[in-house]
Structure formats: C-alpha cells, structure tokens
Enzyme design. Structure first.
Site: not given
Length: 835
Positions: A73, A411, A518, A574, A702, A724-726, A788
C-alpha cells in the site's frame, strides 16, 4: 547500512517519521506501539521508493516477509494526495495453494488467487479489468481462465515466483506515483512538485476463509451525532475496503458480538493516542482481529462539536484545542434546519448560498402573497427576480427567499441573513414569468405559482417538492463549546438588529450588544410607510416636520423595545441611510392611493416622484447628505433615541448610553455639522427634562476616502464602524447587487481568490482598514473600532479584525455563534501564533 536506514519496521520501538515514511506508515507504527493487533511489515521510505522508480533496484528485505501472503500500500505524507491502488495477496501461486487451502479452505484459497491474478493483470500488466470479470463462479476453473487470459494477452505465463511478484509490484507502484496524471492530480490537492511516497509491505490478514471472516471499518462515535457508540460497516468474506466501496451487501457491526469488546478497546486506545476520535480498518480471519489502518473518524458538522467537547471533558485535549477543532462556519448545522443527508433531491438549479438553512413551501411571487400565505398558516417561498425594501414584510412572512439576480450582499441576502431565513440569490438559470404566474426551469418544466419548492441555503440548491429535514439544536455540546468560546475571546461580538424580533434572537445567541441598527427598516412597516412617503414628498421643511412628528413616537417606541431587550448592552443606531426614492411607490395603484391621501392628483404625484429620480442613487442623495440637506430628519431620530433612553431609565431603572452612527461620511466636516445638530437636540431635551442625555457619536466608514481620512474623523468621533459591504463595493467599483452575474467565473479563473463580498479582501479593503485603524488611533487613542458589514460573520475576516486591533465585529443574529467561536479562535491564534 545506508539501505537499511531506508526501511522501518512497523513494530519498531522507535517512532516512524511521517516525513520519510508517510502518514499511514507512522500510524501503523503508532498502533503497533499501543499493543494493537497490527500485522507485521516494513515501510520503505520515500527516498527508497524514488530509487526503485529510477533504477528498478529493490532494497534487501527481511526474510520473514516471505512467510505467507503480502499486501502493498502507498503511504504519502498527506493521504489526500492519493497514490497507487493497493495490491493484496502477493505471493499466492500454484505451489502455495495447499498451505493456503489448509488455512482458509479450498474455495477461499481460489478466491484469493483469483483476486490477485485480477489485480496483478490490471495494475501491473495494464490489462483491461473487464476481461477478468468472468461470469463463472469462483473456484479452480475461474482461476485457470484468468491465468489463461493473462498469458494470451501478455505472451507470458502468470508469474509463480512470490519474490518476483513482489518486486514487480514495487516497481509498478514506485513508477505509477510519478506518472504525469498522478502528479497533476496530487498537485491540485496541494502536494509539492517533488512530493514522494513511501510503500508499506505487510503480511496479509486474509478476511476470506473459515468461521468469522471479513473486513470492515469501525469507529466508537456515531458519525451523525458524535455520541459514543460502536459504529461502522462490515462485509463477510471480504478484504481491504470492500465494505466501504458502495457494496450493498455490507452491514453494520451489530452481528460482531464476539469481537465487539476488542473493537471498542482498539478505538479507545487510538482515541487517546491520536487525541481524536478515529476510524480504523480491520480484518477478521476465523475470529482473529487485525487492525490495518486508522484515520480521523467520519463525522457530520454536528458530530464534530460533540466529539471535540467530549475529548476536552475527558482530558484528552484542552478546551483551547477543542475550540480550534471546530470550523465556525459548520455551526450552521446547529442553528438552522438542514436537509437529511440521504434525502432524494430533484435539483432544479443552483445559485449562491446567501443565507444558510433549509425550508420547504409553496412558491409565491409577491410580498403580499407571502403575507397572505402566512395568515393562512401555509409555509411559502418568496420568489422574486430581485427584492427591494418594499419586500421586507414578505421576507418576514416567508420560510425562504429565492432570487434570480443579486450577490452575497444584495438586499435579499442581507435581510434574509438578519432574519435567519434561508436564501438563494443569483439563480440565473430560472426565469420568472409574472404575466403567466409561473417559473420556467432550465430543463423546460414550468412550475405555477403555488407549486412546492425546497430551498437549501447551505448548498445553493433549489429543489422541487418537499424533502425530510433535521431540526436545529442549541443545547448540550454546542452550548458548552459556546461557553468556552466566550471565556476565551477578548473581542466583542455584536449583532446587526433592526427590529425587536432581531434583538431577541441576538440576545438568545448571547451577543455583546447591537453593532448596527438600520433605522430605515422600521419605516417599511404597515402604518408607517405612507407617513414616511408624505415626509419625503413634502414641499418644504415644515411639511417634513409635520410628517416627522407623526413618525417620531413610532420610532421612539421601537428604540424603547430595543433598549429594554438589550438591557444596558451597547446599541449602535445608524441614522437614516438609503436614498429616499426607495420609500416611494412604484405601481399605479399605490401612487393613486397615496395621491388621494395627500390630496394630490395622481399625475402631480408622479411628477414629484420623477423630480426625485437620480442617475446613480446609491452614490447620490443618501446617508449623511440627507442629514445635512434635510436636518430635520436626523433631528427627529435623535429626539426619538434620547426619548427612548430616558423612558427606559425612568421605567426600568436601566441606564442606556446609545451610540449614534452617521452613515456614509467622507469628511470630518460632515460629522461636525451633524454633531452640532444632535448636540442642539440634546440641549433642548435637557432644558425640558433637566438631564443632558448621555450618548456616543461615531461615523460609519464606507468610502475609501473616509478610511484614508480616519485621523480627521477621529477628532469628532468616539467610534468608527466599518461598513465593509459598501466599502468593498466602492473600493472595487463593483455593484454588490450585480456581482453575482460574474463572480463565480472570476473566482473559478483566479481573478479573485474568494468573493470579496463574502470574505474580506485583505490586500485592498484590508489595507484600508489597517490604515484607518492606525491613523484614527494616532489622533484618538481611545477610539473604538468596529466592523459591521456582513464580513463580521466570516471567520477569516474576524481573525483579521482581531489582528488589526478592532474592539468588536457585528453580524446578522444567526451568524453570532459563528462569530463568537471565530473570535475565540482568533484570540488563541494571536496569543499562540505557532499553533
């Protein structure tokens, strides 16, 4: 002497080095050292095998290897790299048949002989395997037929010298490792170009013969739950991995009572020695047990948690080791329903896994239909080309969401994750036909609205019909592991929570506060949307104030609920962020109804809506720009926040220090202008109530400019929270809602290592965060830093945040346990970087 150093005896007292003799060779040596019944054998080092491949020279082998049948093997450093197929029963020949027949019976000996001829012919001589799949039963005639076929194809009689058989097998396996195809396959799994392979020569435990004989695999934990139990597969009259290779005749271990204690004992010894639950291959020959190999036990994601906790509680590993053993992303199996592993799947298409979990329901094509279905207690799946803020109530009502467009931070994805609703986005192969109220599938089928669908948010698969599911569990080992994580981590984990429902879920998951509320989502609820629309469409500031006066008690009541639920924990609110056009009606019926409510003609209202249109609204009149141009909006929100904090203090005795966050800032002057407005509101409320409201003011980073000018922003901010999304969207110049159209191709072709909306881009966005943290704290050493965006629930991004010195991350409520464990791991790895 040098040659002897290239051979290690499996039963040697000295440990076998896996770098030279491979992982399997080292494991056999370990098991033999535990006193387990491991067949005798030797391991040829990778260097020795390389020499065999180069020159064909076989090193001197111990004489005792010639006593009986042998197996050969491969033993690479990493078993994932694969290797040549194992060859068993080496040494069987006409002269050896009488002795083997005496051991296993005449028929057993013929079966072993046939298996070896078949294996040797196909692997060593390179003949077609199908030629040796004879239809006649096992016995002397079948062996003779196989040997004749071998001679006819090769022009040579089947080899009868056991030593020649072994040497030919060694040369074949050594050279097979270096074939181009084998090299490409293992390099694709991370093997270095010069990776070698060791070879294991062992005396055979036959598994075929008299009495209780067969082969299988066992482990002492349940593979689905991790609970202690003897579990595995077994096939009578078999060898090697026959029981594991889709053999329908294989059974569980229930019938092996006479060796049950020996199997349990072996598993327990391996667990303590390897410091993990192990699965081991075994062979039985007339009731005698032999152990052939071990590897980490098979386990589901749920079982991994139970196993890690049990090992720590037994003192086999430390709690820190247990925390590092569990992949945080796999905790989703504890948090959401999942499709049962063996359930049949009619896969319609596959999209992006935007929110985990699984759900079944009837398809509905509008938010209104989803709310109607919920009122009738009918589970439904909301199917849309893409969602808008007006669909929020429908997402709340649905069991799951499916969209044709969008990416990981679209979204639908963001809202669904926040609610813990399974969601698939970017299912581009589907076509939604609103005129005919049906969904066109890629295979040509048409599903009418009301047809049943199942959404698997873990795999991204859309399934037709209903399938059985497992329910989530948050107690037992999961609860224990989370407690250990909280004791270990030193970075806060907050939740993105917009409503009291979100906040209650967040508290259930033991958050350290709300990192992002939000406020715009509160305005989409029934009874509020048209008031919001009247405010937006008002012709002057006084008209806006009149509408805002009606909205203020509604918003204040929401804040009271949030503050009471969080009970003194930080709450970051926010201020209004999205473009105002998102709140406006689109359909003719809605426009007509709103016009009548406002005392306008439908045409006049349409014109007002047209006047507010922007070419690029996401980069237009939104965020702080709204607060500066229409200051009465942020003033109303500040009054609602202060009023709610005072109400909770007065009614509940809880001191609340709200954190007010200004969105989309790019310059410190923007913060100064909003700060002055909020301070004026605070002074006004002090004059009325006698106490100056206590609060903290910060900015949401942002834009790349905000990150680069963080030192300026820190002059006027108590905290900076990185959206960090935008920030990813603006750094890349990518629309997060449209990136799903090409993102998979980009990742597949190596443009991006990972979807930057899913895991933080450390080279670009990450550098901006590091610069901002450094510059911000040079100005204000007490500056609080948070993250966030949705990256706050990604383990790799959380570790980066820890290394960058952030104080907290904030993510969707249902990702909080993932973030808590990831934060604990980040703390361990920061303190012990050599782990």
């Amino acid at each position: 002497m040098a040659r002897l150093s290239q051979i290690a005896a499996i039963h040697s007292d000295a440990p076998v080095d896996p770098a030279r003799f491979g992982t399997r060779g080292a494991r056999l040596n370990l098991m033999a050292g535990l006193g387990l019944p491991v067949p005798k054998g030797v391991v040829l080092s990778a260097d020795a095998v390389a020499e065999i491949a180069r020159s064909g020279t076989i090193p001197d082998l111990p004489e005792w290897l010639g006593q009986g049948l042998l197996s050969l093997r491969a033993s690479p450093l990493n078993v994932e790299w694969g290797g040549p197929t194992a060859i068993m029963n080496i040494g069987i020949c006409d002269a050896a048949l009488p002795a083997i027949s005496a051991r296993v019976g005449a028929l057993g000996a013929q079966v072993l002989y046939r298996r070896f001829v078949h294996s040797y012919a196909t692997h060593i001589a390179g003949l077609d395997a199908e030629d040796f799949e004879a239809s006649i039963p096992d016995g002397e005639a079948r062996v003779a037929t196989c040997k004749s076929m071998y001679e006819a194809e090769t022009g040579e009689a089947f080899p009868q010298d056991p030593e020649a058989q072994l040497h030919n097998c060694l040369r074949h396996m050594a050279r097979a490792w270096n074939r181009p195809t084998a090299r490409i396959l293992r390099q694709a799994k991370g093997a270095p170009a010069d990776a070698g392979v060791a070879l294991i020569i062992q005396q055979m435990a036959l598994g075929i013969g008299q009495g209780l004989s067969g082969a299988g695999a066992a482990q002492i934990v349940d593979d689905q739950t991790g609970a202690p139990m003897l579990w595995g597969r077994y096939l009578a009259q078999s060898q090697g991995q026959d029981a594991l290779i889709a053999n329908h005749n294989a059974v569980g271990l229930e019938g092996l009572d006479e060796v049950r204690d020996a199997l349990l004992d072996a598993g327990q010894r391996m667990t303590r020695a390897a410091r993990d639950a192990m699965q081991f291959e075994f062979t039985l020959e007339n009731g005698a047990l032999s152990i052939l190999d071990m590897q980490p036990a098979k386990r589901s994601h749920k079982a991994a948690v139970r196993i890690a906790v049990d090992l720590a509680e037994a003192g086999i590993i430390s709690r820190r080791d247990a925390l590092l053993r569990v992949d945080p992303r796999n905790l989703v199996d504890h948090l959401h329903p999942r499709i049962e592993p063996d359930a049949p799947r009619d896969i319609v298409t596959t999209g992006l896994s935007a929110s985990p979990g699984a759900a079944t329901g009837v398809m509905v094509f509008s938010a209104e239909a989803a709310m109607t279905a919920k009122s009738q207690d009918r589970p439904c799946i909301l199917v849309r080309s893409e969602t808008t803020p007006e669909d929020i109530r429908g997402i709340h009502a649905a069991q799951a969401v499916l969209t044709m467009r969008g990416g990981m931070t679209s979204h639908a994805a963001v809202i669904a994750r926040g609610l813990g609703v399974p969601c698939i986005v970017g299912a581009q192969a589907l076509q939604l036909d609103m005129a005919r109220r049906c969904l066109h599938l890629p295979d040509g089928r048409e599903l009418p609205e009301g047809a049943p669908l199942t959404i698997d948010g873990n795999s991204g698969q859309v399934l037709f019909g209903a399938v059985p599911m497992t329910r989530p569990s948050l107690d037992g080992s999961f609860k224990t592991l989370m407690e250990w994580a909280d004791e270990t981590r030193d970075m806060q984990v907050r939740a993105n929570a917009d409503t009291p429902v979100d906040a209650r879920v967040a508290r259930r998951f033991k958050v350290d506060g709300i990192g992002l509320c939000r406020t715009e989502h509160m305005f989409f609820e029934a009874g509020r949307l048209n008031v919001m629309r009247r405010m937006i469409l008002a012709e002057d500031a006084q008209g806006r104030r009149d509408a805002l006066d009606a909205l203020r008690p509604m918003q204040q009541a929401d804040f009271v609920d949030l503050f009471e639920i969080m009970h003194g924990l930080p709450v970051t609110i926010r201020l209004l962020d999205p473009p105002l056009h998102e709140f406006l009606p689109r359909g003719s019926a809605e426009i007509t109804a709103l016009a009548a409510e406002m005392g306008l003609s439908a045409e006049a209202l349409k014109q007002r809506i047209r006047d507010m249109e922007e070419v690029n609204p996401m980069l237009g009149m939104r965020g702080v720009r709204v607060g500066i141009i229409m200051p009465e909006i942020y003033e109303m929100q500040a009054r609602a926040i202060f009023g709610a904090a005072e109400a909770v203090r007065r009614n509940r005795g809880t001191t609340v220090v709200p954190e007010i966050m200004i969105p989309l800032v790019s310059a410190n002057r923007e913060v100064e202008l909003i700060r002055a407005r909020i301070e004026a509101v605070a002074a006004e409320m002090q004059a009325g109530a006698g106490d100056l409201p206590e609060y903290r003011l910060g900015a949401m980073v942002e834009t790349p400019r905000a990150a680069l000018r963080a030192g300026d922003l820190a002059q006027s901010s108590a905290f900076l929270s990185f959206g960090t999304n935008d920030l990813t969207q603006m750094t890349y110049g990518l629309s997060r809602d449209d990136a799903g159209r090409f993102m998979r191709a980009y990742v597949r072709q190596g443009v991006f290592a990972e979807d930057p909306f899913h895991s933080l881009d450390l080279e670009g966005v990450g550098e901006l965060l590091l610069l901002a943290a450094q510059r911000g704290r040079e100005t204000n050493p007490d500056l609080v830093l948070g993250l966030c965006g949705e990256h706050g629930g990604d383990p790799a991004s959380i570790r980066f945040s820890k290394l960058a010195g952030f104080d907290y991350v904030s993510c969707s409520p249902f990702r909080v346990p993932i973030a808590r464990l990831a934060a604990a791991q980040a703390s361990i790895l920061a303190a012990e970087p050599d782990r």
